[in-house]
Design an enzyme around this catalytic site. Structure first.
Site, short mmCIF file in Angstrom:
data_model
loop_
_atom_site.label_atom_id
_atom_site.label_comp_id
_atom_site.label_asym_id
_atom_site.label_seq_id
_atom_site.Cartn_x
_atom_site.Cartn_y
_atom_site.Cartn_z
N GLN A 1 121.83 73.07 88.12
CA GLN A 1 120.96 72.77 86.99
C GLN A 1 119.90 71.73 87.36
O GLN A 1 120.01 71.06 88.39
CB GLN A 1 121.79 72.26 85.81
CG GLN A 1 122.67 71.07 86.15
CD GLN A 1 123.96 71.01 85.35
OE1 GLN A 1 124.10 71.66 84.33
NE2 GLN A 1 124.92 70.21 85.80
N ASP B 1 134.13 68.96 77.68
CA ASP B 1 132.89 68.20 77.46
C ASP B 1 131.80 68.88 78.27
O ASP B 1 131.38 68.39 79.32
CB ASP B 1 133.13 66.76 77.95
CG ASP B 1 131.92 65.87 77.68
OD1 ASP B 1 130.92 66.35 77.14
OD2 ASP B 1 132.00 64.68 78.04
N SER B 2 131.37 70.03 77.78
CA SER B 2 130.53 70.90 78.60
C SER B 2 129.10 70.97 78.07
O SER B 2 128.81 70.51 76.97
CB SER B 2 131.12 72.31 78.59
OG SER B 2 130.86 72.91 77.33
N PRO C 1 126.40 77.41 84.20
CA PRO C 1 127.75 77.13 84.71
C PRO C 1 128.81 77.00 83.62
O PRO C 1 130.00 77.18 83.86
CB PRO C 1 127.58 75.79 85.44
CG PRO C 1 126.32 75.18 84.94
CD PRO C 1 125.45 76.34 84.55
N HIS D 1 130.76 60.49 72.51
CA HIS D 1 131.93 60.25 73.36
C HIS D 1 133.12 59.72 72.59
O HIS D 1 134.26 60.10 72.86
CB HIS D 1 131.54 59.31 74.51
CG HIS D 1 130.53 59.94 75.42
ND1 HIS D 1 129.30 59.40 75.70
CD2 HIS D 1 130.59 61.12 76.10
CE1 HIS D 1 128.64 60.20 76.52
NE2 HIS D 1 129.39 61.25 76.77
N1 SAM Z 1 127.45 65.74 75.80
C1 SAM Z 1 126.86 66.84 76.42
C2 SAM Z 1 126.28 67.86 75.50
O1 SAM Z 1 127.02 68.53 74.78
O2 SAM Z 1 125.07 67.98 75.48
C3 SAM Z 1 127.66 67.32 77.53
C4 SAM Z 1 127.42 66.37 78.63
S1 SAM Z 1 128.21 66.56 80.12
C5 SAM Z 1 127.01 65.84 81.17
C6 SAM Z 1 128.30 68.27 80.43
C7 SAM Z 1 128.72 68.56 81.85
O3 SAM Z 1 129.45 69.78 81.92
C8 SAM Z 1 127.56 68.68 82.83
O4 SAM Z 1 127.53 67.59 83.70
C9 SAM Z 1 127.85 70.02 83.56
O5 SAM Z 1 127.57 69.95 84.94
C10 SAM Z 1 129.33 70.20 83.27
N2 SAM Z 1 129.78 71.59 83.42
C11 SAM Z 1 129.15 72.72 83.02
N3 SAM Z 1 129.87 73.79 83.38
C12 SAM Z 1 130.98 73.34 84.01
C13 SAM Z 1 132.10 73.98 84.63
N4 SAM Z 1 132.21 75.31 84.67
N5 SAM Z 1 133.05 73.20 85.19
C14 SAM Z 1 132.97 71.84 85.17
N6 SAM Z 1 131.91 71.19 84.62
C15 SAM Z 1 130.93 71.93 84.05
#
Ligand code: SAM
Length: 284
Positions: A36, A160-161, A167, A67
């Site tokens: 990303q 928390d995705s 991804p 959070h």
């Molecule tokens: N609070 C945020 C929102 O809802 O806008 C989410 C923030 S957090 C930074 C989301 C994280 O999920 C990202 O850093 C992303 O890289 C991670 N992520 C996305 N797909 C994932 C996967 N398949 N496995 C692990 N992490 C993942």
């Protein structure tokens, strides 16, 4: 010249056509990982802001509204959360909140994108305080893959995705939630960021269709988060056994509320109250 960041809810994709606009200053970092585009910018009023693939993830000023709600609602719904898993959460904010709980023996965080963790450590020191806690186990790998073989391991799992594209797509699937079910201990609870009930009703319906096929109990709770589209955000709560009103630890909540910005026992009670349009959309 004034600079504004616009998060566009594209009418061709979501049938919405809206923008969240935040005044910004200097760009501190801009880069593309394997997964990303990551931007970190300054804002005049809200501190630093993280943007992933043109979607705002957080601002320094108000990240607590996300959070604290993601972490403390399931943590206090459970009688003794010791083993916690966070999928995603690379900015560190959710792990910081989880690690406030003394009952926690191990907090595993599985983030797919090492760049998010690296740059969060550099630019968001207040969020990443938990990452060096000895109870923390940080893994840079795909959360979907990590779940493959976990059985009866965690008390709480937090998804928390990012949004269900790229991804994170697999993190909204039935197959994934079946694996999460297997990975939870008998009293286990899973929560997941569940988008805006105003703008993303279809995504919410699809998520609850999946959850209800797998879990005997599901609920939705809300938080007011100014940097997300529509300002109202939601979290899905699903469990094998515990409901939010089964045995919440009110006294512990009261004590922790003294150090928090958003969450307290009254919020715990109130956040599960849903407007009628949300109840109808999700058939609560
Ligand atoms: N609070 C945020 C929102 O809802 O806008 C989410 C923030 S957090 C930074 C989301 C994280 O999920 C990202 O850093 C992303 O890289 C991670 N992520 C996305 N797909 C994932 C996967 N398949 N496995 C692990 N992490 C993942």
């Amino acid at each position: 010249m004034e600079k504004w960041f616009n998060e566009i809810i594209d009418e061709n994709v979501f049938d919405i056509g809206a923008r969240t606009s935040i005044k910004i200053g200097k760009t501190l970092f801009e880069g593309q990982s394997e997964y990303q585009k990551l931007e970190i910018v300054e804002t005049p009023k809200f501190g630093r802001m993280m943007i992933l693939d043109d979607c705002v993830m957080l601002t320094d000023a108000h990240e607590y509204a996300y959070h604290e709600m993601m972490a403390h609602v399931p943590m206090f719904a459970h009688p003794k959360p010791e083993q916690v898993l966070i999928i995603g959460g690379g900015d560190g904010g959710t792990s910081r909140e989880v690690l406030r709980h003394e009952s926690v023996k191990r907090c595993v965080m599985v983030e797919i994108d090492g760049l998010v963790v690296e740059k969060s450590r550099e630019f968001f020191p207040a969020l990443t305080t938990g990452l060096d806690d000895p109870r923390m186990e940080l893994r840079i790998e795909d959360g979907v893959k990590y779940m493959e073989d976990k059985v009866d391991t965690f008390d709480i799992i937090m998804v928390d995705s990012t949004d269900p594209v790229g991804p994170a797509e697999g993190l909204f699937s039935k197959d994934f939630y079946k694996k999460v079910y297997a990975a939870l201990k008998p009293g286990g609870i899973v929560v997941a960021q569940a988008e805006s009930p105003y703008y993303f009703q279809k995504t919410q319906r699809e998520l609850f269709e999946v959850l209800r096929e797998v879990y005997p109990y599901t609920a939705l709770y809300l938080s007011a988060i100014p940097f997300y589209p529509s300002g109202t955000w939601s979290f899905a709560f699903a469990s094998k056994q515990h409901r939010e009103d089964s045995q919440p630890r009110w006294e512990d909540m009261k004590a922790m509320a003294l150090e928090l910005e958003y969450f307290n026992p009254e919020i715990y009670k109130a956040c599960f109250a849903l407007p009628n349009f949300v109840k109808r959309n999700l058939q609560f």
